[in-house]
Scaffold this active site. Sequence first.
Site, PDB file in Angstrom:
ATOM      1  N   ARG A 231       0.874  -1.171   0.000  1.00 60.43           N
ATOM      2  CA  ARG A 231       0.000   0.000   0.000  1.00 60.43           C
ATOM      3  C   ARG A 231       0.910   1.218   0.000  1.00 60.43           C
ATOM      4  O   ARG A 231       1.682   1.424   0.934  1.00 60.43           O
ATOM      5  CB  ARG A 231      -0.924   0.001   1.229  1.00 60.43           C
ATOM      6  CG  ARG A 231      -1.653   1.317   1.411  1.00 60.43           C
ATOM      7  CD  ARG A 231      -2.758   1.260   2.424  1.00 60.43           C
ATOM      8  NE  ARG A 231      -3.914   0.544   1.898  1.00 60.43           N
ATOM      9  CZ  ARG A 231      -5.136   0.594   2.417  1.00 60.43           C
ATOM     10  NH1 ARG A 231      -5.376   1.344   3.480  1.00 60.43           N
ATOM     11  NH2 ARG A 231      -6.137  -0.086   1.879  1.00 60.43           N
TER      12      ARG A 231
ATOM     13  N   CYS B 207     -16.276   1.389   0.402  1.00 62.74           N
ATOM     14  CA  CYS B 207     -15.119   0.554   0.766  1.00 62.74           C
ATOM     15  C   CYS B 207     -14.747   0.683   2.232  1.00 62.74           C
ATOM     16  O   CYS B 207     -14.085  -0.192   2.779  1.00 62.74           O
ATOM     17  CB  CYS B 207     -13.932   0.889  -0.132  1.00 62.74           C
ATOM     18  SG  CYS B 207     -13.286   2.559   0.094  1.00 62.74           S
TER      19      CYS B 207
ATOM     20  N   ARG C 121     -13.480  -8.990   1.517  1.00 61.11           N
ATOM     21  CA  ARG C 121     -12.045  -8.720   1.287  1.00 61.11           C
ATOM     22  C   ARG C 121     -11.250  -9.977   1.651  1.00 61.11           C
ATOM     23  O   ARG C 121     -10.333 -10.392   0.944  1.00 61.11           O
ATOM     24  CB  ARG C 121     -11.562  -7.539   2.152  1.00 61.11           C
ATOM     25  CG  ARG C 121     -12.084  -6.176   1.746  1.00 61.11           C
ATOM     26  CD  ARG C 121     -11.518  -5.699   0.425  1.00 61.11           C
ATOM     27  NE  ARG C 121     -10.067  -5.632   0.406  1.00 61.11           N
ATOM     28  CZ  ARG C 121      -9.325  -4.607   0.847  1.00 61.11           C
ATOM     29  NH1 ARG C 121      -9.918  -3.537   1.325  1.00 61.11           N
ATOM     30  NH2 ARG C 121      -8.001  -4.633   0.758  1.00 61.11           N
TER      31      ARG C 121
ATOM     32  N   ASP D 157     -17.208   7.045  -1.950  1.00 59.36           N
ATOM     33  CA  ASP D 157     -15.997   6.913  -1.132  1.00 59.36           C
ATOM     34  C   ASP D 157     -15.734   8.273  -0.489  1.00 59.36           C
ATOM     35  O   ASP D 157     -16.376   9.281  -0.842  1.00 59.36           O
ATOM     36  CB  ASP D 157     -14.831   6.478  -2.045  1.00 59.36           C
ATOM     37  CG  ASP D 157     -13.561   6.129  -1.289  1.00 59.36           C
ATOM     38  OD1 ASP D 157     -13.615   5.967  -0.050  1.00 59.36           O
ATOM     39  OD2 ASP D 157     -12.499   6.026  -1.929  1.00 59.36           O
TER      40      ASP D 157
ATOM     41  N   HIS E 132      -7.318   0.701  -6.446  1.00 58.96           N
ATOM     42  CA  HIS E 132      -7.543  -0.151  -5.264  1.00 58.96           C
ATOM     43  C   HIS E 132      -8.184  -1.460  -5.749  1.00 58.96           C
ATOM     44  O   HIS E 132      -9.345  -1.761  -5.442  1.00 58.96           O
ATOM     45  CB  HIS E 132      -8.444   0.599  -4.264  1.00 58.96           C
ATOM     46  CG  HIS E 132      -8.428   0.023  -2.886  1.00 58.96           C
ATOM     47  ND1 HIS E 132      -7.653  -1.065  -2.518  1.00 58.96           N
ATOM     48  CD2 HIS E 132      -9.119   0.383  -1.754  1.00 58.96           C
ATOM     49  CE1 HIS E 132      -7.855  -1.334  -1.243  1.00 58.96           C
ATOM     50  NE2 HIS E 132      -8.735  -0.478  -0.763  1.00 58.96           N
TER      51      HIS E 132
ATOM     52  N   GLN F 288     -10.053  -4.091  -3.419  1.00 60.28           N
ATOM     53  CA  GLN F 288     -11.368  -3.676  -2.937  1.00 60.28           C
ATOM     54  C   GLN F 288     -12.444  -3.957  -3.998  1.00 60.28           C
ATOM     55  O   GLN F 288     -13.527  -4.452  -3.681  1.00 60.28           O
ATOM     56  CB  GLN F 288     -11.346  -2.181  -2.592  1.00 60.28           C
ATOM     57  CG  GLN F 288     -12.655  -1.686  -2.017  1.00 60.28           C
ATOM     58  CD  GLN F 288     -12.961  -2.287  -0.653  1.00 60.28           C
ATOM     59  OE1 GLN F 288     -12.151  -2.198   0.252  1.00 60.28           O
ATOM     60  NE2 GLN F 288     -14.145  -2.888  -0.497  1.00 60.28           N
TER      61      GLN F 288
HETATM   62  N1  NVA Z   1      -9.976   6.438  -1.567  1.00 61.65           N
HETATM   63  C1  NVA Z   1      -9.610   6.069  -0.210  1.00 61.65           C
HETATM   64  C2  NVA Z   1      -9.820   4.610   0.001  1.00 61.65           C
HETATM   65  C3  NVA Z   1      -9.502   4.120   1.404  1.00 61.65           C
HETATM   66  C4  NVA Z   1      -9.675   2.654   1.557  1.00 61.65           C
HETATM   67  C5  NVA Z   1      -8.159   6.455   0.049  1.00 61.65           C
HETATM   68  O1  NVA Z   1      -7.328   6.262  -0.833  1.00 61.65           O
HETATM   69  O2  NVA Z   1      -7.868   6.967   1.133  1.00 61.65           O
HETATM   70  N1   CP Z   2     -11.235  -0.365   2.388  1.00 65.61           N
HETATM   71  C1   CP Z   2      -9.966  -0.422   2.831  1.00 65.61           C
HETATM   72  O1   CP Z   2      -9.026  -0.671   2.069  1.00 65.61           O
HETATM   73  O2   CP Z   2      -9.833  -0.231   4.163  1.00 65.61           O
HETATM   74  P1   CP Z   2      -8.476   0.010   4.980  1.00 65.61           P
HETATM   75  O3   CP Z   2      -7.950   1.353   4.565  1.00 65.61           O
HETATM   76  O4   CP Z   2      -8.897  -0.056   6.401  1.00 65.61           O
HETATM   77  O5   CP Z   2      -7.503  -1.079   4.613  1.00 65.61           O
END
Ligand code: NVA
Ligand code: CP
Length: 308
Positions: A106, A262, A290, A222, A133, A136
């Site tokens: 990540r 998500c 997930r 989101d 992502h 997800q």
């Molecule tokens: N779009 C959000 C998703 C978090 C799971 C982010 O990147 O923070």
């Molecule tokens: N939806 C998701 O990826 O959650 P986290 O940021 O908690 O991993």
Amino acid sequence: MLQTPKHFLQFKDLSRAELELIFKRTQVIKDRFKRYQPYHPLADRTLAMIFEKNSTRTRLSFEAGMHQLGGTAIYLNTRDTQLGRGEPVEDAAEVISRMVDVVMIRTFEQDIIERFAAHSRVPVINGLTNEYHPCQILADIYTFIERCGPIQGKTVAWVGDSNNMCNTWLQAAEVLDFNVHVSTPPGYEVEPERAGLFTTSYYEEFTDPMDACRDADLVTTDVWTSMGFEAENAERMQAFADWQVDAEMMSVAHKAALFMHCLPAHRGEEVAAEVIDGAHSVVWDEAENRLHTQKALLEYLLRGQIED
Ligand code: NVA
Ligand code: CP
């Protein structure tokens, strides 16, 4: 000579046939797990999870998932590793991929994970980047199929920011042949190149989010401010004020439409509490899936097609 590893860096890295196989395996693996039947195809295998941003679901689902498949997961972050002290990502990839069997990352720019993968001997999975992502959306589409059947030909309404989640929905629409109705505030529209699209024919943009939601089979949104974009928060709160998914938007969608997010969610910002906590919402199934979809993904990337 090593075989080239199969990575999952963007949704389109998997073909429709591969995704169908993963969804089929998800169901088998999930059912078995629910019946307390041990299944350990990844005994002795190790997953390294590298986090440069926060996470609850991604960390937990990969770590628990690896354990349930008989393997082990190791959590690494930038703070405690040499990555945070400037070790080149290419060198880290060479070393880490000699010690573990699969890596989940990540991070910020997609370029970082692409560079890591180019120097990795083992499969690399995108656990979220600024652009995508894919894990997800794998869970989201499985959740849709579990509830409603095939997604082909269906309409997904995306309300909000054209972020990593939106981009990935758009890629998925191309691979699995469904449509996305997108409504973003002015200035936050889809960038097809950044989204990694081959064509613009699987989505339509709407100025009014109500129009995007009309007759949709799934409405999803989101956060208004994704991780890494916190400096824009105040500006975004103003720009997105009319893009909250509320009961009125859900009322113009298909009667049996699902609502997905998500998570983490901000009730009163991108979604009204009455929607996320209401009858259309499947957000807890979506989060649970997930775990199951990623187990099928790990099995596929490490073991290929398994028939049983
Ligand atoms: N779009 C959000 C998703 C978090 C799971 C982010 O990147 O923070
Ligand atoms: N939806 C998701 O990826 O959650 P986290 O940021 O908690 O991993």
